[in-house]
Enzyme design. Structure first.
Site, short mmCIF file in Angstrom:
data_model
loop_
_atom_site.label_atom_id
_atom_site.label_comp_id
_atom_site.label_asym_id
_atom_site.label_seq_id
_atom_site.Cartn_x
_atom_site.Cartn_y
_atom_site.Cartn_z
CB THR A 83 -1.01 -0.04 1.29
OG1 THR A 83 -0.01 -0.23 2.77
CG2 THR A 83 -1.98 -0.66 1.32
NE ARG A 129 4.69 7.72 -3.28
CZ ARG A 129 3.29 7.50 -2.54
NH1 ARG A 129 3.09 6.59 -2.28
NH2 ARG A 129 3.33 8.55 -1.83
CG ASP A 134 -4.39 1.28 -2.43
OD1 ASP A 134 -5.46 1.14 -3.76
OD2 ASP A 134 -3.68 2.12 -2.16
CD GLU A 193 -0.27 4.22 -8.64
OE1 GLU A 193 -0.45 5.20 -7.84
OE2 GLU A 193 0.32 3.37 -7.99
CG HIS A 223 -2.48 5.17 -4.86
ND1 HIS A 223 -1.64 5.41 -5.93
CD2 HIS A 223 -2.35 5.67 -3.96
CE1 HIS A 223 -0.56 6.05 -4.84
NE2 HIS A 223 -1.30 6.36 -3.38
CB ALA A 235 -4.39 2.38 1.61
#
Length: 334
Positions: A235, A237, A261, A266, A298, A300
């Protein structure tokens, strides 16, 4: 003055607007844009002294130069991470850059545990089945976390919050960090070398920043050391995990579950609706094919508490800029 904010999410907008209005009492107004800041959209920032950026914006040297030439003097990043900003270029251009160095660590720690529990107990697969009125338990068996070993890589505020939950579940605690946390040591954490943590942990959760030394921290060597039935959660990078090496590990039938996450490629995908498009990222598409891999976008940090703190800190960073002050959130200043 009009402040422009990029990459503003629908649930974030009222909290950010409220923080700006409360801080400046109408002296400055904010224009919130959903679009992300990059070379194509940078012209929309012309004429704005202050630009509020998100982690999915691209603030490379060209973008920063375009903004500076258009009158921008401050970049306020609404996040802790800032690897999307060329700080050397910003300093050369005389830009002030600030970030949010702290927000609720519980938001990320709790979500990391949500991923760990979901992949361990096959929650997503079970939910999909019951929606189709399939109530079999075949393939849904998990394991108790109690009595097993949690490996926490990075024991700062978020890692420590994750550790407290692991301790509450009755897990053995292994840690890896440059500086041991007294709180984690008091909970019984043993700080060990990286290889030992990978080899002995049943659950590994990543809570370190993305730096040159931590890029692909979880690569082929680390994955080879992990237990065949271990669970990996990231969670922090995306660049901490070597996606190609992870795919090879999964194709070999190893690892009991993976919760991601974040993803190293991304940008341009997460936070966007790609449901009507062809997914051209083959690696991300392949990750989605594994039933024991859970990928979220992303989110979290995305609790009302954390987003409100981020908005308030961003407003204070702007206030500090106007007052000529620097502080712990300042990354560059003229």
């Amino acid at each position: 003055m009009e402040i422009v904010a990029y990459g503003v999410l629908a649930d974030e907008r009222p909290l950010l607007t409220e923080a700006i209005d409360r801080t400046f009492h109408g002296r400055h107004r904010m224009r919130a844009l959903e679009l992300f800041l990059d070379r194509d959209t940078a012209p929309t920032g012309v004429g704005h002294e202050i630009v509020l950026s998100s982690v999915n914006d691209t603030l490379d040297a060209d973008v920063l130069r375009l903004l500076a030439e258009g009158g921008t003097r401050m970049i306020a990043q609404r996040a802790t991470g800032y690897n999307n900003i060329d700080l050397t270029a910003a300093a050369t251009l005389g830009l002030t850059v600030a970030r949010v160095s702290y927000y609720s660590p519980y938001s990320v720690a709790e979500f990391a545990w949500s991923l760990a529990l979901a992949v361990n107990r096959r929650i997503v697969r079970a939910a999909h089945r019951t929606r189709e009125f399939d109530f079999r338990l075949d393939g849904l068996q998990g394991r108790d976390f109690h009595g097993r070993t949690a490996g926490i890589m990075g024991t700062g505020k978020i890692g420590a919050a994750f550790t407290r939950i692991a301790h509450g579940l009755g897990m053995r605690l292994l840690g890896w960090d440059l500086t041991p946390s007294p709180e984690c040591v008091e909970l019984g954490m043993e700080y060990v070398g990286r290889d030992r943590l990978f080899a002995e942990s049943d659950l590994i959760s990543l809570h370190v920043p993305l730096l040159p030394d931590t890029h692909h921290l979880v690569g082929a060597k680390a994955l080879a050391l992990m237990k065949d039935d271990a669970i990996l959660v990231n969670t922090s990078r995306g660049g901490l995990v070597d996606t190609d090496a992870l795919l090879e590990t999964l194709r070999a039938g190893r690892l009991s579950g993976v919760g991601l996450d974040v993803y190293e490629e991304e940008a341009g995908v997460f936070f966007l609706d790609k449901s009507l498009e062809v997914m051209t990222d083959d690696r991300l598409a392949r990750l989605m094919t594994f039933s024991h891999v859970l990928v979220t976008s992303h989110q979290a940090y995305f609790t009302r508490d954390a987003v409100a703190q981020i908005a308030e800190t961003t407003a204070r960073n702007i206030e500090d800029y106007f007052a000529g002050r620097t502080g712990e959130n300042t990354l560059t200043a003229p």
